[in-house]
Enzyme design. Structure first.
Site, PDB file in Angstrom:
ATOM      1  NE  ARG A  59      33.339  20.995  -3.813  1.00  0.00           N
ATOM      2  CZ  ARG A  59      34.054  20.673  -2.833  1.00  0.00           C
ATOM      3  NH1 ARG A  59      35.197  19.810  -2.855  1.00  0.00           N
ATOM      4  NH2 ARG A  59      34.103  21.165  -1.437  1.00  0.00           N
ATOM      5  CD  GLN A  91      35.089  21.766   9.964  1.00  0.00           C
ATOM      6  OE1 GLN A  91      35.646  20.635   9.654  1.00  0.00           O
ATOM      7  NE2 GLN A  91      34.073  21.947  10.689  1.00  0.00           N
ATOM      8  CG  HIS A 109      39.577  22.578   6.127  1.00  0.00           C
ATOM      9  ND1 HIS A 109      38.231  21.629   6.381  1.00  0.00           N
ATOM     10  CD2 HIS A 109      40.661  22.352   6.941  1.00  0.00           C
ATOM     11  CE1 HIS A 109      38.531  21.106   7.482  1.00  0.00           C
ATOM     12  NE2 HIS A 109      39.958  21.238   7.969  1.00  0.00           N
ATOM     13  N   GLY A 175      26.816  23.118  12.165  1.00  0.00           N
ATOM     14  CA  GLY A 175      26.644  22.191  10.990  1.00  0.00           C
ATOM     15  C   GLY A 175      27.654  21.607  10.677  1.00  0.00           C
ATOM     16  CB  THR A 176      30.864  20.514  11.506  1.00  0.00           C
ATOM     17  OG1 THR A 176      31.920  19.789  11.266  1.00  0.00           O
ATOM     18  CG2 THR A 176      31.123  21.104  13.018  1.00  0.00           C
ATOM     19  CB  ALA A 219      22.194  26.162   9.764  1.00  0.00           C
TER      20      ALA A 219
END
Ligand code: BJW
Length: 233
Positions: A59, A91, A109, A175-176, A219
């Site tokens: 990632r 996040q 995060h 967007g969560t 979004a």
């Protein structure tokens, strides 16, 4: 909207989806047949460090090939032009808000682009891999891990985030899924504080009912008009 001075924006994986970064839900919650919850934990790292490091190396490499989209750009414009208080709490562990030019960003995060040495507690910028267990640039121990917050760990900068929420006039969630706490609880915290709340998401999130207003769509299509609106008010 003329009475709005301080804004807290919360973003999640959905804001980076149109940049080609899978959301946790898009990926079916699975990676190589493992549930994300079983990879993103300190216990998983202890049990099978190679599996976890491979997941994060993959990632970390992928995000460096991606680019900010129109939603990141619009939030960066808000950051540049909004004269009141603003905190963009993300996040996400990618750096697409910063690459779009946003500065008032808090990574609750953590970030893919740091490695954290659990021997000396120093965080070092990191763009390469960790699978080969490289030495910490600071102390030389081979104790580096991704600087991301796993389930069961305390998210970063919570005091600053709660302080910003207490001062906020508007809380906007973008967007969560509203599935992971404590971020999923911010809308309830905002409700308790009398802060106006707005959700911008592809579809109703798990916490949708708690928002004063929800606007649904990708979004890149819903964030730029909202930023235009707030800057014009
Ligand atoms: C679009 C779109 C487009 C798609 N446009 N939108 C029981 C009850 C309550 C809590 C707990 C519980 N049991 C355990 C807990 C606590 C636990 C938790 O929440 N667990 C849940 C599973 C229930 N939380 C923790 O352990 C946290 N720590 C903690 O609580 O400490 C104690 C504490 C107490 C009080 C105050 C403070 C602290 C730590 C959580 C760490 C989460 N870590 C991860 C991994 C990070 C590293 C990595 O990337 O691998 O963070 S998990 C993962 O989920 C990642 C994300 O940041 C996070 C949230 O995901 P997000 O962003 O919402 O993504 P998705 O995929 O879920 O949703 C995407 C959304 O976008 C969807 O809605 C789509 O529709 C939408 N979308 N395309 C707009 N184009």
């Amino acid at each position: 909207m003329t009475d709005i001075r301080n804004i807290v924006v919360l973003t999640g994986a959905g804001v980076s989806a149109e940049s080609g970064i899978d959301t946790f839900r898009d990926a079916g919650g699975l990676w190589e047949q493992h549930r994300v919850e079983d990879v993103a934990t300190p216990e998983a790292f202890e049990r099978d460090p190679e599996l976890v490091l491979r997941f994060y190396d993959m990632r970390r490499e992928a995000i460096q090939q991606k680019h900010p989209n129109a939603a990141h750009e619009a939030l960066a414009r808000l950051d540049r032009e909004w004269e009141g208080g603003l905190m963009i709490v993300t996040q996400n562990v990618d750096d697409l808000h910063e690459r779009a030019g946003a500065r008032r960003v808090v990574h609750m995060h953590g970030t893919h682009l740091n490695a954290w040495c659990t021997a000396c507690d120093v965080r070092s910028p990191w763009t390469g891999t960790l699978i080969e267990r490289p030495a910490c640039p600071d102390c030389g121990e081979r104790s580096l891990r991704p600087d991301v917050v796993w389930f069961g760990e305390m998210p970063y900068r919570m005091d600053e985030i709660f302080a910003a929420l207490r001062e906020a006039d508007l809380f906007v969630s973008i967007g969560t899924s509203g599935a992971v706490y404590p971020a999923a609880g911010f809308v309830r915290n905002a409700n308790d504080l009398g802060v106006r709340t707005l959700e911008l998401n592809l579809e109703p999130s798990q916490g949708s009912a708690w928002f004063d207003e929800s606007r649904h769509g990708p979004a890149t299509q819903v964030v730029p008009p909202w930023v235009d609106e707030i800057l014009a008010a």
